[in-house]
Design a protein around this motif. Structure first.
Motif, short mmCIF file in Angstrom:
data_model
loop_
_atom_site.label_atom_id
_atom_site.label_comp_id
_atom_site.label_asym_id
_atom_site.label_seq_id
_atom_site.Cartn_x
_atom_site.Cartn_y
_atom_site.Cartn_z
N MET A 159 0.84 -1.19 0.00
CA MET A 159 0.00 0.00 0.00
C MET A 159 0.88 1.24 0.00
N ALA A 160 0.62 2.17 -0.89
CA ALA A 160 1.38 3.41 -0.99
C ALA A 160 1.06 4.31 0.21
N PRO A 161 2.04 5.09 0.68
CA PRO A 161 1.77 6.01 1.79
C PRO A 161 0.69 7.01 1.39
N ARG A 162 -0.08 7.44 2.39
CA ARG A 162 -1.11 8.46 2.15
C ARG A 162 -0.46 9.81 1.86
N THR A 163 -1.08 10.56 0.96
CA THR A 163 -0.65 11.93 0.73
C THR A 163 -1.15 12.79 1.89
N PRO A 164 -0.60 13.98 2.08
CA PRO A 164 -1.14 14.87 3.11
C PRO A 164 -2.64 15.14 2.91
N THR A 165 -3.08 15.31 1.67
CA THR A 165 -4.51 15.54 1.41
C THR A 165 -5.34 14.35 1.85
N GLU A 166 -4.92 13.14 1.51
CA GLU A 166 -5.66 11.94 1.92
C GLU A 166 -5.69 11.82 3.45
N THR A 167 -4.59 12.13 4.09
CA THR A 167 -4.52 12.05 5.55
C THR A 167 -5.50 13.02 6.19
N ILE A 168 -5.50 14.27 5.74
CA ILE A 168 -6.38 15.29 6.31
C ILE A 168 -7.85 14.97 6.02
N GLU A 169 -8.15 14.52 4.82
CA GLU A 169 -9.54 14.18 4.50
C GLU A 169 -10.04 13.03 5.37
N ARG A 170 -9.20 12.02 5.58
CA ARG A 170 -9.60 10.89 6.44
C ARG A 170 -9.74 11.34 7.89
N PHE A 171 -8.83 12.18 8.37
CA PHE A 171 -8.90 12.72 9.72
C PHE A 171 -10.22 13.47 9.91
N ASN A 172 -10.53 14.37 9.01
CA ASN A 172 -11.76 15.16 9.10
C ASN A 172 -13.00 14.27 9.03
N HIS A 173 -12.96 13.26 8.18
CA HIS A 173 -14.08 12.32 8.04
C HIS A 173 -14.45 11.70 9.39
N ALA A 174 -13.46 11.39 10.21
CA ALA A 174 -13.72 10.76 11.52
C ALA A 174 -14.69 11.59 12.36
N PHE A 175 -14.59 12.90 12.30
CA PHE A 175 -15.42 13.77 13.14
C PHE A 175 -16.74 14.13 12.48
N VAL A 176 -16.71 14.40 11.20
CA VAL A 176 -17.94 14.76 10.48
C VAL A 176 -18.92 13.58 10.45
N HIS A 177 -18.39 12.36 10.33
CA HIS A 177 -19.23 11.17 10.19
C HIS A 177 -19.24 10.27 11.43
N HIS A 178 -18.74 10.78 12.55
CA HIS A 178 -18.70 10.00 13.81
C HIS A 178 -18.12 8.61 13.55
N ASP A 179 -16.95 8.57 12.94
CA ASP A 179 -16.29 7.33 12.55
C ASP A 179 -14.90 7.25 13.18
N PRO A 180 -14.83 6.93 14.48
CA PRO A 180 -13.52 6.91 15.14
C PRO A 180 -12.54 5.92 14.51
N ALA A 181 -13.01 4.86 13.87
CA ALA A 181 -12.12 3.89 13.23
C ALA A 181 -11.29 4.53 12.12
N ALA A 182 -11.77 5.64 11.55
CA ALA A 182 -11.03 6.34 10.49
C ALA A 182 -9.70 6.89 11.01
N LEU A 183 -9.56 7.02 12.34
CA LEU A 183 -8.33 7.55 12.91
C LEU A 183 -7.22 6.50 13.00
N ASP A 184 -7.56 5.23 12.78
CA ASP A 184 -6.56 4.16 12.86
C ASP A 184 -5.39 4.44 11.94
N GLY A 185 -4.20 4.45 12.50
CA GLY A 185 -2.98 4.64 11.73
C GLY A 185 -2.69 6.06 11.31
N LEU A 186 -3.53 7.02 11.71
CA LEU A 186 -3.35 8.41 11.27
C LEU A 186 -2.55 9.28 12.22
N ILE A 187 -2.33 8.82 13.44
CA ILE A 187 -1.74 9.68 14.45
C ILE A 187 -0.30 9.25 14.74
N ALA A 188 0.64 10.17 14.58
CA ALA A 188 2.06 9.88 14.79
C ALA A 188 2.37 9.73 16.28
#
Length: 127
Positions: free
Chosen positions: A1-30
Motif C-alpha cells: 500500500m502506498a503512503p497516504r498523501t497529506p490531502t488523503e490524511t487530512i480528509e480521512r482525519f476530518n471524516h472521523a469527526f464529520v461522520h462520527h467514525d472513530p475507526a477512520a483515525l486508525d494509523g493516522l496519528i504519529a
C-alpha cells in the motif's frame, strides 16, 4: 500500500469527526503528535504523544450529541487548515466556528492546533 498523501490524511482525519467514525483515525496519528484543544481559555489544553491525542479525538468522534461540519479544507505541502463549525445543541446559536492548523508527516498527523471564535465555555465531550 502506498503512503497516504497529506490531502488523503487530512480528509480521512476530518471524516472521523464529520461522520462520527472513530475507526477512520486508525494509523493516522504519529507517535510524537502534539495537539492543542480550543479549551480551556485562554490557551487550551495541550496533549502530547499518540495515546493522549488519540484518546481525546476518539471521544470527540464518538460523540453523537454534537456535530462537526467542515467549511473549508486547504492542504499545502505538509500543512493544512480545516475551517469548521461545531454544533453542540439544537438551538440556532448552539455552535462555534473554528479552525485547526495541521501538520502531516509520512501520512500521519504530527500537529493539530485548534482555535475558535468563542468567548465562553462550550461543551466538548472529550474535555
Amino acid at each position: 500500500m502506498a503512503p497516504r498523501t497529506p490531502t488523503e490524511t487530512i480528509e480521512r482525519f476530518n471524516h472521523a469527526f464529520v461522520h462520527h467514525d472513530p475507526a477512520a483515525l486508525d494509523g493516522l496519528i504519529a507517535e510524537d503528535c502534539v495537539m492543542e484543544a480550543i479549551q480551556p481559555a485562554p490557551d487550551g489544553a495541550r496533549y502530547e504523544g499518540r495515546e493522549a491525542c488519540l484518546t481525546f479525538w476518539l471521544a470527540l468522534a464518538e460523540d453523537h450529541s454534537s456535530q462537526f461540519e467542515d467549511e473549508e479544507i486547504v492542504v499545502m505541502g505538509d500543512r493544512a487548515t480545516i475551517s469548521w463549525r461545531y454544533r453542540f445543541g439544537s438551538g440556532p446559536a448552539d455552535y462555534v466556528r473554528g479552525v485547526n492548523v495541521m501538520r502531516v508527516r509520512d501520512g500521519q498527523v504530527v500537529e493539530a492546533l485548534g482555535y475558535s471564535k468563542t468567548g465562553g465555555e462550550i461543551p466538548l465531550a472529550a474535555e
